[in-house]
Design a protein around this motif. Structure first.
Motif, PDB file in Angstrom:
ATOM      1  N   PHE A  53       0.884  -1.305   0.139  1.00 18.08           N
ATOM      2  CA  PHE A  53      -0.026  -0.047  -0.084  1.00 18.08           C
ATOM      3  C   PHE A  53       0.903   1.294   0.019  1.00 18.08           C
ATOM      4  N   VAL A  54       2.144   1.172   0.213  1.00 16.85           N
ATOM      5  CA  VAL A  54       3.115   2.033   0.013  1.00 16.85           C
ATOM      6  C   VAL A  54       4.372   1.534  -0.683  1.00 16.85           C
ATOM      7  N   ASP A  55       5.093   2.106  -1.645  1.00 20.45           N
ATOM      8  CA  ASP A  55       6.165   1.885  -2.146  1.00 20.45           C
ATOM      9  C   ASP A  55       6.933   3.215  -2.629  1.00 20.45           C
ATOM     10  N   SER A  56       7.843   3.696  -1.699  1.00 22.28           N
ATOM     11  CA  SER A  56       8.359   4.755  -2.186  1.00 22.28           C
ATOM     12  C   SER A  56      10.165   4.340  -2.314  1.00 22.28           C
ATOM     13  N   SER A  57      10.488   4.761  -3.726  1.00 27.03           N
ATOM     14  CA  SER A  57      11.696   4.223  -3.791  1.00 27.03           C
ATOM     15  C   SER A  57      13.007   4.780  -3.001  1.00 27.03           C
ATOM     16  N   ALA A  58      14.064   4.348  -2.904  1.00 25.17           N
ATOM     17  CA  ALA A  58      15.290   4.943  -2.447  1.00 25.17           C
ATOM     18  C   ALA A  58      16.032   5.771  -3.369  1.00 25.17           C
ATOM     19  N   MET A  59      17.107   6.433  -3.030  1.00 22.06           N
ATOM     20  CA  MET A  59      17.831   7.272  -4.086  1.00 22.06           C
ATOM     21  C   MET A  59      19.400   7.456  -3.470  1.00 22.06           C
ATOM     22  N   ASP A  60      20.116   7.446  -4.286  1.00 24.53           N
ATOM     23  CA  ASP A  60      21.626   7.603  -3.891  1.00 24.53           C
ATOM     24  C   ASP A  60      22.194   8.649  -4.964  1.00 24.53           C
ATOM     25  N   VAL A  61      22.288   9.732  -5.140  1.00 33.03           N
ATOM     26  CA  VAL A  61      22.595  10.904  -5.847  1.00 33.03           C
ATOM     27  C   VAL A  61      24.400  10.848  -5.906  1.00 33.03           C
ATOM     28  N   PRO A  62      25.018  10.750  -6.959  1.00 30.68           N
ATOM     29  CA  PRO A  62      26.330  10.694  -6.753  1.00 30.68           C
ATOM     30  C   PRO A  62      26.659  11.916  -6.164  1.00 30.68           C
ATOM     31  N   ASP A  63      28.035  11.964  -5.373  1.00 35.64           N
ATOM     32  CA  ASP A  63      28.673  13.075  -4.597  1.00 35.64           C
ATOM     33  C   ASP A  63      29.168  14.050  -5.608  1.00 35.64           C
ATOM     34  N   VAL A  64      29.402  13.686  -6.671  1.00 29.58           N
ATOM     35  CA  VAL A  64      29.937  14.532  -7.853  1.00 29.58           C
ATOM     36  C   VAL A  64      28.711  15.535  -8.280  1.00 29.58           C
TER      37      VAL A  64
END
Length: 388
Positions: free
Chosen positions: A299-310
């Motif tokens: 009933f909820v699926d909110s994705s993860a994220m990993d934006v590059p340090d650069v």
């Protein structure tokens, strides 16, 4: 020319935000005042503020009576465009005294929505006003979204409108730190059905409660196999957030319902996680004949994220933090935000950034430091001007 970003200006906006209830309708309970729910009244009030300050505002209805508020500052030289996003809705006010009466004490503005997400929304609006007087190189679009606290319909709708953005900022309380990674969240329920019996003859029944206890053990065993970790986020986590069972004091429970919250890493997806735990639960039926297992869809699926340090938005805001004497190392957080949709659905490199502490969000005594909102607004202006 002054930038107009002052504590008085912050207080004006925060008092509007707190005094106009905007509880997400998903949290409405029987007997609640319907006037306290929905984002429309607040969206209109903030739209009026924008219009009064010479900035065109649009109420973009997402679902009936629940709009996003959208505003845009045109850049002067065709520089990279930026999307700013905050949210209008709040959580429930159970246990709060006078949640919609703004109260200023010791430099803190108290009330529901003050920090989540009022401080961020006020910072965005004041930054927009400053930029409207002296435009940045690139366009800046701001969406104050509905429904962030439940199903993310506001940001999803806005992203569906299209537009090309080189970088983004999602407003959440981060203590003015740059957040570039966060965990995802998938939630589901499992219903177990057994067979009732008198507790004097329990062998004639099949306890759904005992089956639920067995399921928890199996889920613990599955978690022990998940050894992945992330440098900023640590390991994934699973929390049982609900366990309901029992019909009476002398009856073997015939039905149980369990609810789960799994915080997953950028290396995982909610669909993969759910599939694995659904299989574990469904295997319980074979291990305990007589127990029927139903695993509800997430009933909820909110994705993860990993934006590059650069990524430029990370490095530029880190530089602004250094200039302001603030910690400049990008961090990760276990909580989610609309930033993940901006990153994963529209490929907009996005940071989470804003005044205040996440610990105050949803709390009985919610507040934000007024001075931090001033600083956040000025840092947003700096970021827009550095994007050339």
């Amino acid at each position: 020319m002054t930038d107009g970003i002052t504590e008085d200006a912050v207080l004006e906006l925060l008092r509007i935000i707190v005094s106009i209830p905007s509880i997400n309708p998903a949290f409405r309970m029987p007997g609640d005042d319907p006037a306290s729910f929905g984002e429309a009244a607040l969206a209109r009030a903030l739209g009026d503020w924008l219009e009064a300050n010479g900035i065109a505002a649009e109420l973009d209805e997402v679902t009936a009576g629940r709009p996003n508020l959208v505003a845009r500052i045109a850049g002067r030289s065709g520089g990279p465009a930026m999307l700013w996003e905050g949210h209008l809705d709040t959580v429930q006010v159970t246990g709060m005294e006078a949640p919609f009466v703004p109260r200023l004490e010791n430099g803190r503005l108290h009330g529901r929505g003050a920090v989540d997400d009022g401080g961020c929304v006020a910072a965005f609006l004041l930054a927009l006003r400053a930029l409207s007087r002296d435009p940045p190189p690139g366009d800046v679009e701001f969406c104050a979204a509905m429904d962030e606290e439940y199903a993310y319909k506001g940001v999803l709708h806005h992203l569906d409108r299209g537009g090309s953005f080189a970088l983004g900022v999602a407003g959440e309380p981060t203590e003015l730190q740059v957040v570039r990674a966060c965990k995802g969240c998938v939630r589901w329920e499992v219903t177990l059905e057994g067979r009732s019996a008198h507790t004097a003859r329990p062998e004639e029944g099949m306890s759904a409660l005992d089956a639920g206890r067995r399921l928890l053990d199996l889920y613990d065993a599955e978690m022990a196999t998940r050894t992945g970790t992330h440098s900023l986020l640590g390991p994934a986590t699973l929390v049982t957030t609900g366990f309901e069972a029992g019909e009476g004091p002398n009856t073997v429970p015939s039905r149980a319902r369990l609810r789960f919250d799994y915080r997953y890493l950028p290396s995982e997806t909610g669909a993969e996680v759910y599939k694995a735990f659904r299989a574990v639960a469904e295997g319980l039926a074979g291990a305990l004949p007589g127990i029927a297992v139903t695993v509800g869809a997430p009933f909820v699926d909110s994705s993860a994220m990993d934006v590059p340090d650069v990524a430029s938005v990370v490095s530029r805001m880190a530089a602004i933090c250094r200039e302001r004497g603030l910690p400049d190392a990008a961090i990760g957080v276990p909580f989610g935000s609309d930033a993940t949709k901006m990153v994963n659905l529209s490929a907009i490199p996005t940071i989470v950034f804003g005044p205040g502490r996440i610990e105050e969000a949803h709390s009985i005594d919610e507040f934000v430091e007024v001075a931090d909102v001033v600083l956040a607004a000025r840092m947003l202006v700096d970021l827009a001007r550095a994007t050339g």
